[in-house]
Design a protein around this motif. Structure first.
Motif, PDB file in Angstrom:
ATOM      1  N   LYS A   1       0.644  12.312  -8.173  1.00 32.53           N
ATOM      2  CA  LYS A   1       1.409  11.194  -7.912  1.00 32.53           C
ATOM      3  C   LYS A   1       1.576  10.394  -8.906  1.00 32.53           C
ATOM      4  CE  LYS A   1      -0.638   8.025  -5.093  1.00 32.53           C
ATOM      5  NZ  LYS A   1      -0.795   7.306  -3.951  1.00 32.53           N
TER       6      LYS A   1
ATOM      7  N   ASN B   1       6.051  11.158  -0.811  1.00 36.42           N
ATOM      8  CA  ASN B   1       5.659  10.749   0.371  1.00 36.42           C
ATOM      9  C   ASN B   1       4.736  11.941   0.985  1.00 36.42           C
ATOM     10  OD1 ASN B   1       7.677  12.428   1.175  1.00 36.42           O
ATOM     11  ND2 ASN B   1       8.408  11.060   2.676  1.00 36.42           N
TER      12      ASN B   1
ATOM     13  N   CYS C   1     -10.891   6.483  -1.720  1.00 37.49           N
ATOM     14  CA  CYS C   1      -9.561   6.114  -2.256  1.00 37.49           C
ATOM     15  C   CYS C   1      -9.569   5.995  -3.861  1.00 37.49           C
ATOM     16  CB  CYS C   1      -9.039   4.807  -1.706  1.00 37.49           C
ATOM     17  SG  CYS C   1     -10.271   3.417  -2.013  1.00 37.49           S
TER      18      CYS C   1
ATOM     19  N   ASN D   1      -4.153   4.621  -3.981  1.00 39.25           N
ATOM     20  CA  ASN D   1      -4.329   5.169  -2.466  1.00 39.25           C
ATOM     21  C   ASN D   1      -5.215   3.895  -1.685  1.00 39.25           C
ATOM     22  OD1 ASN D   1      -3.764   7.717  -3.451  1.00 39.25           O
ATOM     23  ND2 ASN D   1      -5.725   8.021  -4.299  1.00 39.25           N
TER      24      ASN D   1
ATOM     25  N   THR E   1      -3.853  12.543  -6.736  1.00 35.53           N
ATOM     26  CA  THR E   1      -3.405  11.331  -7.307  1.00 35.53           C
ATOM     27  C   THR E   1      -2.794  11.460  -8.804  1.00 35.53           C
ATOM     28  OG1 THR E   1      -5.215  10.386  -6.154  1.00 35.53           O
ATOM     29  CG2 THR E   1      -4.351   8.994  -7.871  1.00 35.53           C
TER      30      THR E   1
ATOM     31  N   CYS F   1       0.611  -1.096  -0.152  1.00 33.34           N
ATOM     32  CA  CYS F   1      -0.025  -0.178  -0.153  1.00 33.34           C
ATOM     33  C   CYS F   1       0.996   1.315  -0.084  1.00 33.34           C
ATOM     34  CB  CYS F   1      -0.825   0.004   1.404  1.00 33.34           C
ATOM     35  SG  CYS F   1      -0.103  -0.077   2.612  1.00 33.34           S
ATOM     36  N   MET F   2       0.357   2.336  -0.208  1.00 32.64           N
ATOM     37  CA  MET F   2       0.981   3.563  -0.107  1.00 32.64           C
ATOM     38  C   MET F   2       1.865   3.853   0.982  1.00 32.64           C
ATOM     39  SD  MET F   2      -1.685   6.391  -0.392  1.00 32.64           S
ATOM     40  CE  MET F   2      -2.532   7.442   1.294  1.00 32.64           C
ATOM     41  N   GLU F   3       1.379   3.465   2.141  1.00 34.90           N
ATOM     42  CA  GLU F   3       1.935   3.352   3.598  1.00 34.90           C
ATOM     43  C   GLU F   3       3.115   2.629   3.638  1.00 34.90           C
ATOM     44  OE1 GLU F   3      -2.335   4.444   4.074  1.00 34.90           O
ATOM     45  OE2 GLU F   3      -1.290   2.885   3.209  1.00 34.90           O
TER      46      GLU F   3
ATOM     47  N   ARG G   1      -3.808  10.803   2.327  1.00 31.11           N
ATOM     48  CA  ARG G   1      -4.482  10.202   3.751  1.00 31.11           C
ATOM     49  C   ARG G   1      -5.117  11.385   4.350  1.00 31.11           C
ATOM     50  NH1 ARG G   1      -4.069   5.833   6.739  1.00 31.11           N
ATOM     51  NH2 ARG G   1      -4.453   6.152   8.901  1.00 31.11           N
TER      52      ARG G   1
ATOM     53  N   TYR H   1       2.709  13.986  -0.839  1.00 35.64           N
ATOM     54  CA  TYR H   1       1.499  13.739  -1.756  1.00 35.64           C
ATOM     55  C   TYR H   1       0.655  12.566  -0.776  1.00 35.64           C
ATOM     56  CZ  TYR H   1       3.270  16.511  -5.331  1.00 35.64           C
ATOM     57  OH  TYR H   1       3.906  17.567  -5.982  1.00 35.64           O
ATOM     58  N   ASN H   2       1.529  11.481  -0.576  1.00 32.78           N
ATOM     59  CA  ASN H   2       0.472  10.399   0.213  1.00 32.78           C
ATOM     60  C   ASN H   2       0.070  11.060   1.260  1.00 32.78           C
ATOM     61  OD1 ASN H   2       0.836   8.356  -1.764  1.00 32.78           O
ATOM     62  ND2 ASN H   2       2.742   7.759  -0.973  1.00 32.78           N
ATOM     63  N   ARG H   3       1.111  11.939   1.963  1.00 33.72           N
ATOM     64  CA  ARG H   3       0.553  12.267   3.468  1.00 33.72           C
ATOM     65  C   ARG H   3      -0.771  13.077   3.235  1.00 33.72           C
ATOM     66  NH1 ARG H   3       6.069  12.970   4.591  1.00 33.72           N
ATOM     67  NH2 ARG H   3       5.878  15.046   4.061  1.00 33.72           N
TER      68      ARG H   3
END
Length: 264
Positions: free
Chosen positions: A154, A175, A200, A97, A151, A87-89, A182, A177-179
């Protein structure tokens, strides 16, 4: 043998790998009190076919966000060693997502992500369902739009989109963009509203559903196994598909993913 082939393999053989993997996911979820339901076409397959839709080339499940976060924390220690949850995490170049459980000793290479440094095994999609405030449609629409924009940024950072169009906005590391994504998806988490939605899956948001659909479930036959669906599966499927027991036109009865290479 089925009537459908993907990457030179009989689709039933690919579905069998997914089904065995799903059985292990179900074990982990039951042992750790993680709520989930079959989602989308997989739920439709369970209700209409008691198995996969014959031409379906993936398997989808959904979890409330808090259960999804718990799954992230335990999946790669609790699942059998032949499976991996990305996953993105937890994976640097992972583009989506939502997460995927992969059968690591197989290949199921999608055209869209074939150049990324991720696992490319046969997969099951795991969708987080986020709490949403249905009484504030303006805020919800703002959240959905910005999830879409971020997204796409990303994707451009990962060379999945034309970078030139997005170049002026690509100043942050992946990271970051991922934060932000989320934060947008979990904007109502602290409120714990009574509705959840698949934020998502930007651009493909389905109607919000009651969180009760994860608390009031029944186990429905799916091939040789049983997996949870909402007791209210009829209203869920009717909202998504209308007369869901009616088969689509023959020309629509085809696998939908662009798969470049398969190995089982």
């Amino acid at each position: 043998m089925s009537n459908y082939q993907v990457g030179g393999y009989d689709l039933e053989d690919i579905q069998h790998v997914m089904l065995v993997m799903m059985k292990d996911i179900d074990r982990v979820c039951q042992e750790n009190s993680i709520r989930y339901i079959l989602d989308g076409g997989t739920m439709l397959g369970a209700v209409r076919h008691k198995n996969f839709i014959p031409w379906d080339d993936d398997l989808d499940i959904a979890m409330p966000r808090d259960d999804y976060d718990k799954f992230i924390s335990i999946a790669n220690t609790e699942l059998a060693p032949e499976y991996k949850f990305e996953c993105m995490e937890n994976t640097q170049e992972y583009p989506y997502n939502f997460g995927k459980v992969r059968a690591v000793n197989t290949l199921y290479v999608e055209e869209f992500t074939e150049r990324l440094n991720i696992n490319h095994g046969i997969y099951i999609d795991v969708f987080p369902m986020d709490y949403v405030d249905v009484n504030n449609q303006n805020k919800l629409a703002f959240v959905q739009r910005n999830i879409g924009h971020l997204t796409q940024l990303k994707y451009a950072k990962l060379h999945l989109r034309n970078k030139i169009k997005y170049m002026p906005f690509m100043i942050l590391p992946l990271n970051a963009y991922n934060r932000m994504l989320r934060r947008l998806m979990t904007y109502s988490l602290k409120k714990k509203t009574i509705y959840v939605q698949k934020l998502c899956h930007f651009g493909k948001n389905k109607p919000p559903i009651s969180i009760d659909m994860f608390d009031n479930t029944i186990r429905m036959p799916f091939g040789e196994h049983e997996f949870p669906v909402p007791q209210q599966y009829d209203s869920f499927l009717t909202d998504r598909y209308g007369d869901y027991m009616q088969l689509p036109p023959v020309e629509s009865q085809q696998p939908c993913h662009v798969i470049k290479k398969v190995e089982i």
